[in-house]
Write a protein that holds these residues in place. Structure first.
Motif, PDB file in Angstrom:
ATOM      1  N   GLU A 175       0.850  -1.074  -0.173  1.00 33.39           N
ATOM      2  CA  GLU A 175       0.113   0.018   0.257  1.00 33.39           C
ATOM      3  C   GLU A 175       0.607   1.209   0.032  1.00 33.39           C
ATOM      4  N   LEU A 176       0.050   1.899  -1.100  1.00 33.41           N
ATOM      5  CA  LEU A 176       0.950   3.610  -0.661  1.00 33.41           C
ATOM      6  C   LEU A 176       0.107   4.516   0.200  1.00 33.41           C
ATOM      7  N   TYR A 177       0.478   5.323   1.800  1.00 34.35           N
ATOM      8  CA  TYR A 177      -0.196   5.149   2.353  1.00 34.35           C
ATOM      9  C   TYR A 177       0.705   7.005   2.442  1.00 34.35           C
ATOM     10  N   SER A 178      -0.694   7.895   2.539  1.00 35.13           N
ATOM     11  CA  SER A 178      -0.298   9.449   3.025  1.00 35.13           C
ATOM     12  C   SER A 178      -1.026   9.773   3.975  1.00 35.13           C
ATOM     13  N   GLY A 179       0.134  10.641   4.989  1.00 34.31           N
ATOM     14  CA  GLY A 179      -0.615  10.877   6.097  1.00 34.31           C
ATOM     15  C   GLY A 179      -0.076  11.929   7.075  1.00 34.31           C
ATOM     16  N   GLY A 180      -0.140  12.001   7.899  1.00 34.07           N
ATOM     17  CA  GLY A 180       0.172  13.338   8.496  1.00 34.07           C
ATOM     18  C   GLY A 180      -0.471  14.817   8.478  1.00 34.07           C
ATOM     19  N   VAL A 181      -1.238  15.010   7.352  1.00 36.72           N
ATOM     20  CA  VAL A 181      -2.123  16.016   7.057  1.00 36.72           C
ATOM     21  C   VAL A 181      -4.059  15.517   7.227  1.00 36.72           C
ATOM     22  N   THR A 182      -4.429  17.006   8.097  1.00 34.99           N
ATOM     23  CA  THR A 182      -5.683  16.731   8.672  1.00 34.99           C
ATOM     24  C   THR A 182      -6.527  17.058   7.305  1.00 34.99           C
ATOM     25  N   ASN A 183      -8.063  16.861   7.464  1.00 35.23           N
ATOM     26  CA  ASN A 183      -8.854  17.272   6.308  1.00 35.23           C
ATOM     27  C   ASN A 183      -8.714  18.801   6.500  1.00 35.23           C
ATOM     28  N   ARG A 184      -8.225  19.423   7.425  1.00 34.37           N
ATOM     29  CA  ARG A 184      -7.892  20.942   5.760  1.00 34.37           C
ATOM     30  C   ARG A 184      -6.873  21.587   6.035  1.00 34.37           C
ATOM     31  N   GLY A 185      -5.857  20.498   5.281  1.00 32.31           N
ATOM     32  CA  GLY A 185      -4.583  20.889   4.549  1.00 32.31           C
ATOM     33  C   GLY A 185      -3.762  21.149   6.408  1.00 32.31           C
ATOM     34  N   ILE A 186      -3.989  20.888   6.956  1.00 31.81           N
ATOM     35  CA  ILE A 186      -3.036  21.505   8.592  1.00 31.81           C
ATOM     36  C   ILE A 186      -2.480  20.032   8.570  1.00 31.81           C
ATOM     37  N   GLY A 187      -0.741  20.481   8.112  1.00 28.09           N
ATOM     38  CA  GLY A 187       0.581  19.348   8.774  1.00 28.09           C
ATOM     39  C   GLY A 187       1.084  19.352   7.724  1.00 28.09           C
ATOM     40  N   LYS A 188       2.422  18.150   8.579  1.00 28.96           N
ATOM     41  CA  LYS A 188       2.846  17.627   7.444  1.00 28.96           C
ATOM     42  C   LYS A 188       3.161  15.996   6.550  1.00 28.96           C
ATOM     43  N   ARG A 189       2.583  16.522   5.536  1.00 29.45           N
ATOM     44  CA  ARG A 189       2.094  14.975   4.690  1.00 29.45           C
ATOM     45  C   ARG A 189       3.807  13.830   4.975  1.00 29.45           C
ATOM     46  N   GLY A 190       3.755  12.221   5.484  1.00 30.52           N
ATOM     47  CA  GLY A 190       4.204  11.468   5.008  1.00 30.52           C
ATOM     48  C   GLY A 190       3.991  10.194   4.532  1.00 30.52           C
ATOM     49  N   VAL A 191       4.430   9.683   3.652  1.00 37.57           N
ATOM     50  CA  VAL A 191       3.904   9.023   2.050  1.00 37.57           C
ATOM     51  C   VAL A 191       5.065   7.620   2.038  1.00 37.57           C
ATOM     52  N   MET A 192       4.117   6.811   2.354  1.00 40.30           N
ATOM     53  CA  MET A 192       4.972   5.372   2.553  1.00 40.30           C
ATOM     54  C   MET A 192       4.682   4.288   1.739  1.00 40.30           C
ATOM     55  N   ILE A 193       5.747   3.291   1.318  1.00 37.68           N
ATOM     56  CA  ILE A 193       5.318   1.959   1.389  1.00 37.68           C
ATOM     57  C   ILE A 193       5.155   1.360   2.157  1.00 37.68           C
ATOM     58  N   ASN A 194       3.913   0.970   2.669  1.00 41.73           N
ATOM     59  CA  ASN A 194       3.605  -0.590   3.446  1.00 41.73           C
ATOM     60  C   ASN A 194       3.423  -1.744   2.606  1.00 41.73           C
ATOM     61  N   VAL A 195       4.037  -3.307   3.503  1.00 45.01           N
ATOM     62  CA  VAL A 195       4.283  -4.519   2.661  1.00 45.01           C
ATOM     63  C   VAL A 195       3.424  -4.784   4.661  1.00 45.01           C
ATOM     64  N   ASP A 196       2.953  -5.451   3.478  1.00 44.23           N
ATOM     65  CA  ASP A 196       1.762  -6.338   5.238  1.00 44.23           C
ATOM     66  C   ASP A 196       1.061  -7.932   4.497  1.00 44.23           C
ATOM     67  N   PHE A 197       1.087  -8.388   5.398  1.00 48.73           N
ATOM     68  CA  PHE A 197       0.956  -9.776   5.541  1.00 48.73           C
ATOM     69  C   PHE A 197      -0.072  -9.841   6.214  1.00 48.73           C
ATOM     70  N   TYR A 198      -1.784 -10.513   5.977  1.00 52.27           N
ATOM     71  CA  TYR A 198      -2.598 -11.574   7.081  1.00 52.27           C
ATOM     72  C   TYR A 198      -2.883 -12.788   6.161  1.00 52.27           C
ATOM     73  N   PRO A 199      -2.964 -13.406   7.488  1.00 50.15           N
ATOM     74  CA  PRO A 199      -4.093 -14.373   7.659  1.00 50.15           C
ATOM     75  C   PRO A 199      -5.144 -14.116   6.451  1.00 50.15           C
ATOM     76  N   GLN A 200      -5.187 -15.818   5.563  1.00 48.92           N
ATOM     77  CA  GLN A 200      -6.388 -15.507   4.503  1.00 48.92           C
ATOM     78  C   GLN A 200      -7.689 -15.005   5.144  1.00 48.92           C
ATOM     79  N   GLU A 201      -8.303 -15.897   6.024  1.00 49.75           N
ATOM     80  CA  GLU A 201      -9.360 -15.692   7.118  1.00 49.75           C
ATOM     81  C   GLU A 201      -9.876 -15.127   7.196  1.00 49.75           C
ATOM     82  N   ILE A 202      -8.702 -13.573   7.200  1.00 56.52           N
ATOM     83  CA  ILE A 202      -9.579 -12.203   7.225  1.00 56.52           C
ATOM     84  C   ILE A 202      -9.920 -12.148   6.788  1.00 56.52           C
ATOM     85  N   MET A 203     -10.017 -12.033   5.282  1.00 50.88           N
ATOM     86  CA  MET A 203     -10.324 -11.817   3.590  1.00 50.88           C
ATOM     87  C   MET A 203     -11.548 -12.220   4.067  1.00 50.88           C
TER      88      MET A 203
END
Length: 200
Positions: free
Chosen positions: A172-200
């Motif tokens: 996933e490419l996530y973008s965080g650190g900014v409020t809905n009003r555009g306040i804050g400094k953005r951090g963007v990351m590419i995360n890799v996650d593994f989940y057990p298949q039964e959760i989907m």
């Protein structure tokens, strides 16, 4: 903050995880001490932190995090995760440029993952009509209305292991650190996650 493991690093990490004993990982690690060291050694890992969430160092130098299903214990494991790329804005004026940079590098990382995992079950943007939807309120995927409002994850690719004991893999490419009003400094990351298949 900046993390910039290369797409080749990502491919090497995914290849290293392609033959691990996933049922043993989902069952979770023992308590710290020799049993934990021995358990980590089964996967070629070295434990690095024991505070609430176990983190381990892999042979490639990546730092993985094993998140438990319930807080207060390590077992069973609900997901295994790491960030392979992360860039933060130094000023609010850089927020959009940082997000654009994340979108620019995404294709190279997805291509590297495809080289190991094959064609994803889903690959698309936050507003893709085919985006997988959460099945319940406690799901790890955000509800559709929140995803559309926040544009998070901005991009996502999902692979399902052929074996039912294997993982559901997400990048996933996530973008965080900014409020809905555009306040804050953005951090963007590419995360890799593994989940057990039964959760989907």
């Amino acid at each position: 903050m900046k993390i910039e493991r290369t797409p080749q690093d990502l491919a090497a990490e995914l290849a290293g995880l392609s033959h691990v004993d996933w049922p043993a990982i989902w069952a979770g690690p023992p308590n710290p001490g020799q049993p934990l060291d021995d358990w980590c050694a089964l996967f070629g890992w070295r434990p690095t932190s024991f505070e609430r969430v176990l983190s381990v160092r892999t042979p490639t130098g990546e730092k993985l995090y094993l998140y438990p299903v319930r807080s207060g214990g390590w077992s069973p494991v609900g997901n295994l995760s790491w960030s392979t790329w992360h860039l933060s804005a130094d000023t609010q004026e850089e927020n959009e440029a940082v997000l654009e940079r994340g979108a620019e590098v995404w294709p190279a990382y997805e291509a590297a993952a495809r080289g190991v995992l094959g064609t994803p079950e889903f690959s698309g943007a936050w507003d893709d009509p085919a985006f997988p939807e959460p099945q319940h309120d406690e799901h790890w995927l955000l509800p559709k209305d929140i995803r559309l409002e926040d544009r998070n994850p901005y991009r996502m690719a999902m692979w399902r292991d052929p074996s039912p004991e294997g993982p559901l893999t997400l990048m996933e490419l996530y973008s965080g650190g900014v409020t809905n009003r555009g306040i804050g400094k953005r951090g963007v990351m590419i995360n890799v996650d593994f989940y057990p298949q039964e959760i989907m």
